[in-house]
Scaffold this motif. Structure first.
Motif, PDB file in Angstrom:
ATOM      1  N   ALA A  40      37.723  38.774  39.032  1.00 43.79           N
ATOM      2  CA  ALA A  40      38.902  39.855  38.931  1.00 43.79           C
ATOM      3  C   ALA A  40      38.241  41.374  38.944  1.00 43.79           C
ATOM      4  O   ALA A  40      39.021  42.300  39.675  1.00 43.79           O
ATOM      5  N   CYS A  41      37.422  41.434  38.325  1.00 45.75           N
ATOM      6  CA  CYS A  41      36.629  42.687  38.097  1.00 45.75           C
ATOM      7  C   CYS A  41      36.238  43.116  39.241  1.00 45.75           C
ATOM      8  O   CYS A  41      36.600  44.456  39.710  1.00 45.75           O
ATOM      9  N   VAL A  42      35.369  42.580  40.211  1.00 45.79           N
ATOM     10  CA  VAL A  42      34.744  42.978  41.336  1.00 45.79           C
ATOM     11  C   VAL A  42      35.872  43.243  42.425  1.00 45.79           C
ATOM     12  O   VAL A  42      36.009  44.238  43.046  1.00 45.79           O
TER      13      VAL A  42
ATOM     14  N   LEU B  37      36.816  40.656  48.457  1.00 43.01           N
ATOM     15  CA  LEU B  37      37.009  39.146  48.038  1.00 43.01           C
ATOM     16  C   LEU B  37      35.882  38.524  48.250  1.00 43.01           C
ATOM     17  O   LEU B  37      35.625  37.580  47.332  1.00 43.01           O
ATOM     18  N   LEU B  38      35.066  38.892  49.306  1.00 38.13           N
ATOM     19  CA  LEU B  38      33.850  38.014  49.448  1.00 38.13           C
ATOM     20  C   LEU B  38      32.894  38.461  48.017  1.00 38.13           C
ATOM     21  O   LEU B  38      32.263  37.345  47.532  1.00 38.13           O
ATOM     22  N   PHE B  39      32.780  39.517  47.611  1.00 37.90           N
ATOM     23  CA  PHE B  39      32.011  39.714  46.295  1.00 37.90           C
ATOM     24  C   PHE B  39      32.548  39.118  45.204  1.00 37.90           C
ATOM     25  O   PHE B  39      31.939  38.817  44.304  1.00 37.90           O
ATOM     26  N   ALA B  40      33.887  39.083  45.229  1.00 35.41           N
ATOM     27  CA  ALA B  40      34.597  38.350  43.915  1.00 35.41           C
ATOM     28  C   ALA B  40      34.149  36.733  43.971  1.00 35.41           C
ATOM     29  O   ALA B  40      33.799  36.196  42.945  1.00 35.41           O
ATOM     30  N   PHE B  41      33.995  36.103  45.310  1.00 36.11           N
ATOM     31  CA  PHE B  41      33.628  34.900  45.288  1.00 36.11           C
ATOM     32  C   PHE B  41      32.101  34.699  44.862  1.00 36.11           C
ATOM     33  O   PHE B  41      31.870  33.743  44.194  1.00 36.11           O
ATOM     34  N   LEU B  42      31.435  35.590  45.426  1.00 35.47           N
ATOM     35  CA  LEU B  42      29.801  35.663  45.273  1.00 35.47           C
ATOM     36  C   LEU B  42      29.621  35.705  43.576  1.00 35.47           C
ATOM     37  O   LEU B  42      28.770  35.015  43.092  1.00 35.47           O
ATOM     38  N   ILE B  43      30.279  36.647  42.951  1.00 39.19           N
ATOM     39  CA  ILE B  43      30.027  36.841  41.373  1.00 39.19           C
ATOM     40  C   ILE B  43      30.432  35.482  40.993  1.00 39.19           C
ATOM     41  O   ILE B  43      29.816  35.091  39.768  1.00 39.19           O
ATOM     42  N   GLY B  44      31.602  35.058  41.398  1.00 41.45           N
ATOM     43  CA  GLY B  44      31.875  33.650  40.860  1.00 41.45           C
ATOM     44  C   GLY B  44      31.011  32.666  41.036  1.00 41.45           C
ATOM     45  O   GLY B  44      30.326  31.790  40.035  1.00 41.45           O
ATOM     46  N   LEU B  45      30.265  32.754  42.179  1.00 43.97           N
ATOM     47  CA  LEU B  45      29.362  31.627  42.393  1.00 43.97           C
ATOM     48  C   LEU B  45      28.186  31.801  41.420  1.00 43.97           C
ATOM     49  O   LEU B  45      27.598  30.798  41.093  1.00 43.97           O
ATOM     50  N   PHE B  46      27.479  32.995  41.348  1.00 47.99           N
ATOM     51  CA  PHE B  46      26.491  33.356  40.424  1.00 47.99           C
ATOM     52  C   PHE B  46      27.053  33.076  38.650  1.00 47.99           C
ATOM     53  O   PHE B  46      26.023  32.439  38.146  1.00 47.99           O
ATOM     54  N   ALA B  47      28.244  32.953  38.710  1.00 49.86           N
ATOM     55  CA  ALA B  47      28.678  32.703  37.172  1.00 49.86           C
ATOM     56  C   ALA B  47      28.851  31.036  37.311  1.00 49.86           C
ATOM     57  O   ALA B  47      28.390  30.558  36.041  1.00 49.86           O
TER      58      ALA B  47
ATOM     59  N   GLY C   7      36.980  46.943  43.677  1.00 43.47           N
ATOM     60  CA  GLY C   7      36.949  47.245  45.374  1.00 43.47           C
ATOM     61  C   GLY C   7      38.264  47.531  45.820  1.00 43.47           C
ATOM     62  O   GLY C   7      38.274  47.485  46.972  1.00 43.47           O
ATOM     63  N   GLY C   8      39.153  47.950  44.988  1.00 43.00           N
ATOM     64  CA  GLY C   8      40.586  48.091  45.502  1.00 43.00           C
ATOM     65  C   GLY C   8      41.547  46.919  46.061  1.00 43.00           C
ATOM     66  O   GLY C   8      42.267  47.064  46.513  1.00 43.00           O
ATOM     67  N   GLN C   9      41.053  45.824  45.555  1.00 38.03           N
ATOM     68  CA  GLN C   9      41.691  44.527  46.040  1.00 38.03           C
ATOM     69  C   GLN C   9      42.515  43.976  44.511  1.00 38.03           C
ATOM     70  O   GLN C   9      42.359  44.639  43.501  1.00 38.03           O
ATOM     71  N   GLY C  10      43.261  43.071  44.765  1.00 37.41           N
ATOM     72  CA  GLY C  10      43.959  42.542  43.549  1.00 37.41           C
ATOM     73  C   GLY C  10      43.377  41.817  42.702  1.00 37.41           C
ATOM     74  O   GLY C  10      42.691  41.005  43.283  1.00 37.41           O
ATOM     75  N   ALA C  11      43.487  41.939  41.331  1.00 37.60           N
ATOM     76  CA  ALA C  11      42.778  41.261  40.452  1.00 37.60           C
ATOM     77  C   ALA C  11      43.049  39.759  40.355  1.00 37.60           C
ATOM     78  O   ALA C  11      42.456  38.823  40.227  1.00 37.60           O
ATOM     79  N   VAL C  12      44.365  39.472  40.482  1.00 41.08           N
ATOM     80  CA  VAL C  12      44.784  38.001  40.635  1.00 41.08           C
ATOM     81  C   VAL C  12      43.998  37.348  41.871  1.00 41.08           C
ATOM     82  O   VAL C  12      43.576  36.240  41.614  1.00 41.08           O
ATOM     83  N   LEU C  13      44.049  37.806  43.105  1.00 40.98           N
ATOM     84  CA  LEU C  13      43.508  37.097  43.835  1.00 40.98           C
ATOM     85  C   LEU C  13      41.911  37.320  43.771  1.00 40.98           C
ATOM     86  O   LEU C  13      41.159  36.079  44.169  1.00 40.98           O
ATOM     87  N   GLY C  14      41.301  38.182  43.362  1.00 41.93           N
ATOM     88  CA  GLY C  14      39.932  38.414  42.826  1.00 41.93           C
ATOM     89  C   GLY C  14      39.605  37.156  42.091  1.00 41.93           C
ATOM     90  O   GLY C  14      38.546  36.541  42.052  1.00 41.93           O
ATOM     91  N   ALA C  15      40.500  37.115  41.021  1.00 41.21           N
ATOM     92  CA  ALA C  15      40.061  35.886  39.867  1.00 41.21           C
ATOM     93  C   ALA C  15      40.139  34.616  40.624  1.00 41.21           C
ATOM     94  O   ALA C  15      39.451  33.699  40.487  1.00 41.21           O
ATOM     95  N   VAL C  16      41.074  34.354  41.698  1.00 45.97           N
ATOM     96  CA  VAL C  16      41.258  32.924  42.297  1.00 45.97           C
ATOM     97  C   VAL C  16      39.837  32.617  43.248  1.00 45.97           C
ATOM     98  O   VAL C  16      39.281  31.892  43.017  1.00 45.97           O
ATOM     99  N   PHE C  17      39.475  33.947  43.881  1.00 44.14           N
ATOM    100  CA  PHE C  17      37.987  33.889  44.566  1.00 44.14           C
ATOM    101  C   PHE C  17      37.053  33.474  43.648  1.00 44.14           C
ATOM    102  O   PHE C  17      36.041  32.734  43.856  1.00 44.14           O
ATOM    103  N   GLY C  18      37.098  34.220  42.517  1.00 44.34           N
ATOM    104  CA  GLY C  18      36.021  34.007  41.563  1.00 44.34           C
ATOM    105  C   GLY C  18      35.972  32.528  40.942  1.00 44.34           C
ATOM    106  O   GLY C  18      34.764  32.122  40.642  1.00 44.34           O
TER     107      GLY C  18
END
Length: 151
Positions: free
Chosen positions: A86-88, A1-11, A92-103
């Motif tokens: 969501a993709c990241v 989820l950290l990487f989901a946040f980071l890829i969102g940050l770069f977006a 990484g084996g985490q939920g896409a919805v939670l990843g989308a929120v972090f992104g």
């Protein structure tokens, strides 16, 4: 989820650089995606996101380009942060919805934080904005590639 946040940050810095890096990561097998998210790794998606990202890097330097915090730019950063997060996360084996929120959160932080940071560097260094913008481009490209290659 950290990487989901980071890829969102770069977006948030460059709205199309993060999805281009994510598309390449999926295409090269760095991200193992299934279902609808796997479409980002298609040859067509890689080509489209890469061309759009390159165009954005040029367009962002034009004098009449709207501010990134204006609604169209902010919305693009939120949407792309959510998609790439969501993709990241899924890769990484985490939920896409939670990843989308972090992104999405990362996209908002990157948008406003990047804007303030860039403005601060221009003032502190007494330099032209274009030089700081080029460094920001490099940070978005390198950071996005780093975030999608860590999984």
């Amino acid at each position: 989820l950290l990487f989901a946040f980071l890829i969102g940050l770069f977006a948030g810095l460059r709205s199309l650089t993060a999805p281009a890096a994510t598309a390449w990561a999926a295409h090269l097998g760095w991200l193992k995606l299934r279902g609808a998210l796997a479409l980002i790794g298609s040859t067509a998606s890689v080509a489209i996101f890469t061309l759009l990202a390159a165009a954005e890097l040029v367009a962002a330097k034009l004098p009449n380009t709207p501010n990134r915090t204006a609604p169209p730019g902010l919305i693009a950063r939120i949407v792309m942060g959510g998609l790439t997060g969501a993709c990241v996360a899924a890769g990484g084996g985490q939920g896409a919805v939670l990843g989308a929120v972090f992104g999405i959160v990362g996209g908002v932080v990157g948008c406003f934080g990047g804007f303030q940071t860039r403005r601060g560097f221009v003032r502190a260094l007494g330099t032209r904005d274009i030089y700081v913008a080029l460094v920001e481009d490099l940070a978005a490209i390198i950071g996005s590639l780093w975030a999608v290659s860590r999984l």
